[in-house]
Design a protein around this motif. Structure first.
Motif, mmCIF file in Angstrom:
data_model
loop_
_atom_site.group_PDB
_atom_site.id
_atom_site.type_symbol
_atom_site.label_atom_id
_atom_site.label_comp_id
_atom_site.label_asym_id
_atom_site.label_seq_id
_atom_site.Cartn_x
_atom_site.Cartn_y
_atom_site.Cartn_z
ATOM 1 N N GLY A 8 0.821 -1.219 0.000
ATOM 2 C CA GLY A 8 0.000 0.000 0.000
ATOM 3 C C GLY A 8 0.849 1.260 0.000
ATOM 4 O O GLY A 8 0.555 2.218 -0.726
ATOM 5 N N PHE A 9 1.899 1.285 0.808
ATOM 6 C CA PHE A 9 2.793 2.437 0.836
ATOM 7 C C PHE A 9 3.487 2.625 -0.512
ATOM 8 O O PHE A 9 3.628 3.746 -0.995
ATOM 9 C CB PHE A 9 3.849 2.289 1.946
ATOM 10 N N ILE A 10 3.923 1.547 -1.118
ATOM 11 C CA ILE A 10 4.588 1.645 -2.418
ATOM 12 C C ILE A 10 3.630 2.194 -3.465
ATOM 13 O O ILE A 10 3.995 3.055 -4.273
ATOM 14 C CB ILE A 10 5.151 0.273 -2.833
ATOM 15 N N ILE A 11 2.380 1.724 -3.443
ATOM 16 C CA ILE A 11 1.384 2.221 -4.404
ATOM 17 C C ILE A 11 1.114 3.702 -4.192
ATOM 18 O O ILE A 11 1.013 4.474 -5.155
ATOM 19 C CB ILE A 11 0.098 1.378 -4.319
ATOM 20 N N VAL A 12 1.023 4.126 -2.932
ATOM 21 C CA VAL A 12 0.792 5.547 -2.646
ATOM 22 C C VAL A 12 1.969 6.392 -3.141
ATOM 23 O O VAL A 12 1.778 7.457 -3.736
ATOM 24 C CB VAL A 12 0.530 5.772 -1.141
ATOM 25 N N TRP A 17 4.242 10.300 -6.953
ATOM 26 C CA TRP A 17 5.266 10.664 -7.927
ATOM 27 C C TRP A 17 4.661 10.859 -9.309
ATOM 28 O O TRP A 17 5.081 11.732 -10.065
ATOM 29 C CB TRP A 17 6.356 9.603 -7.981
ATOM 30 N N SER A 18 3.657 10.048 -9.648
ATOM 31 C CA SER A 18 2.984 10.209 -10.947
ATOM 32 C C SER A 18 2.242 11.530 -11.023
ATOM 33 O O SER A 18 2.264 12.209 -12.053
ATOM 34 C CB SER A 18 2.004 9.058 -11.184
ATOM 35 N N ILE A 19 1.566 11.902 -9.964
ATOM 36 C CA ILE A 19 0.840 13.180 -9.946
ATOM 37 C C ILE A 19 1.820 14.344 -10.025
ATOM 38 O O ILE A 19 1.558 15.343 -10.714
ATOM 39 C CB ILE A 19 -0.059 13.262 -8.700
ATOM 40 N N ILE A 20 2.952 14.222 -9.345
ATOM 41 C CA ILE A 20 3.991 15.257 -9.444
ATOM 42 C C ILE A 20 4.476 15.373 -10.891
ATOM 43 O O ILE A 20 4.724 16.465 -11.396
ATOM 44 C CB ILE A 20 5.170 14.921 -8.499
ATOM 45 N N GLY A 21 4.578 14.242 -11.598
ATOM 46 C CA GLY A 21 5.024 14.256 -12.986
ATOM 47 C C GLY A 21 4.020 14.876 -13.937
ATOM 48 O O GLY A 21 4.379 15.334 -15.017
ATOM 49 N N LEU A 22 2.747 14.893 -13.559
ATOM 50 C CA LEU A 22 1.728 15.490 -14.427
ATOM 51 C C LEU A 22 1.849 17.012 -14.521
ATOM 52 O O LEU A 22 1.447 17.598 -15.524
ATOM 53 C CB LEU A 22 0.330 15.134 -13.923
ATOM 54 N N ILE A 23 2.398 17.636 -13.516
ATOM 55 C CA ILE A 23 2.490 19.102 -13.502
ATOM 56 C C ILE A 23 3.405 19.620 -14.626
ATOM 57 O O ILE A 23 2.979 20.441 -15.434
ATOM 58 C CB ILE A 23 2.928 19.599 -12.109
ATOM 59 N N PRO A 24 4.652 19.151 -14.743
ATOM 60 C CA PRO A 24 5.483 19.635 -15.859
ATOM 61 C C PRO A 24 4.957 19.194 -17.218
ATOM 62 O O PRO A 24 5.119 19.917 -18.209
ATOM 63 C CB PRO A 24 6.860 19.022 -15.593
ATOM 64 N N TRP A 25 4.343 18.014 -17.279
ATOM 65 C CA TRP A 25 3.778 17.554 -18.551
ATOM 66 C C TRP A 25 2.667 18.492 -19.003
ATOM 67 O O TRP A 25 2.572 18.815 -20.191
ATOM 68 C CB TRP A 25 3.242 16.132 -18.421
ATOM 69 N N THR A 26 1.828 18.943 -18.076
ATOM 70 C CA THR A 26 0.746 19.852 -18.430
ATOM 71 C C THR A 26 1.299 21.170 -18.953
ATOM 72 O O THR A 26 0.801 21.707 -19.952
ATOM 73 C CB THR A 26 -0.158 20.108 -17.204
ATOM 74 N N VAL A 27 2.319 21.680 -18.307
ATOM 75 C CA VAL A 27 2.935 22.930 -18.762
ATOM 76 C C VAL A 27 3.546 22.746 -20.153
ATOM 77 O O VAL A 27 3.380 23.600 -21.033
ATOM 78 C CB VAL A 27 3.991 23.410 -17.746
ATOM 79 N N ALA A 28 4.224 21.619 -20.369
ATOM 80 C CA ALA A 28 4.815 21.366 -21.684
ATOM 81 C C ALA A 28 3.745 21.165 -22.752
ATOM 82 O O ALA A 28 3.915 21.589 -23.896
ATOM 83 C CB ALA A 28 5.726 20.135 -21.627
ATOM 84 N N ALA A 29 2.627 20.534 -22.391
ATOM 85 C CA ALA A 29 1.544 20.331 -23.358
ATOM 86 C C ALA A 29 0.908 21.659 -23.753
ATOM 87 O O ALA A 29 0.586 21.872 -24.926
ATOM 88 C CB ALA A 29 0.488 19.399 -22.770
ATOM 89 N N ILE A 30 0.750 22.547 -22.801
ATOM 90 C CA ILE A 30 0.177 23.857 -23.104
ATOM 91 C C ILE A 30 1.154 24.673 -23.949
ATOM 92 O O ILE A 30 0.756 25.338 -24.905
ATOM 93 C CB ILE A 30 -0.194 24.593 -21.802
ATOM 94 N N ALA A 31 2.428 24.600 -23.610
ATOM 95 C CA ALA A 31 3.430 25.374 -24.354
ATOM 96 C C ALA A 31 3.572 24.887 -25.794
ATOM 97 O O ALA A 31 3.801 25.681 -26.704
ATOM 98 C CB ALA A 31 4.778 25.309 -23.646
ATOM 99 N N SER A 32 3.430 23.578 -26.007
ATOM 100 C CA SER A 32 3.577 23.038 -27.363
ATOM 101 C C SER A 32 2.247 22.931 -28.094
ATOM 102 O O SER A 32 2.198 22.362 -29.183
ATOM 103 C CB SER A 32 4.253 21.674 -27.318
#
Length: 121
Positions: A8-12, A17-32
């Motif tokens: 459970g801890f590993i899944i959390v 970490w995946s949600i943290i990774g969505l933030i820069p991806w969203t910025v890059a998607a908007i920029a491109s």
């Protein structure tokens, strides 16, 4: 701690970490303007997970290790999103936009007169 709690801890951690990774991806998607962003999504998320996983593997534990892993995941995702967006921009610029030449307004056919467009009784 039992095995189910550890899993459970590993899944959390993976989700955070995946949600943290969505933030820069969203910025890059908007920029491109969305060009190549869908292909970039799994790469950025995987990079954030790997960068976040490196911290506990190196031995940082506890609350400090958790915060360092979040920052590391964010930095890794920023690097992957920036590099991916630059690569997509470079690949998109090297391809021709269209094989057909643009039609200039003076070469277009004249539109039909209005009496042809109206319904006849």
């Amino acid at each position: 701690m039992i095995l189910e709690a550890r899993i459970g801890f590993i899944i959390v951690f993976l989700l955070v970490w995946s949600i943290i990774g969505l933030i820069p991806w969203t910025v890059a998607a908007i920029a491109s303007r969305g060009r190549g962003s869908l292909l970039l999504l799994p790469i950025v998320i995987l990079t954030a997970i790997v960068a976040g996983t490196v911290v506990p593997i190196t031995g940082a534990k506890g609350l400090t290790g958790f915060w360092i892993s979040l920052i590391t995941a964010l930095i890794g995702a920023i690097i992957a999103a920036t590099a991916g967006a630059a690569l997509v921009r470079r690949l998109h610029a090297s391809q021709p936009i269209s094989s057909k030449p643009a039609v200039r307004p003076e070469h277009r056919a004249d539109p039909p007169p209005n009496d042809e467009l109206s319904p006849k009784p």
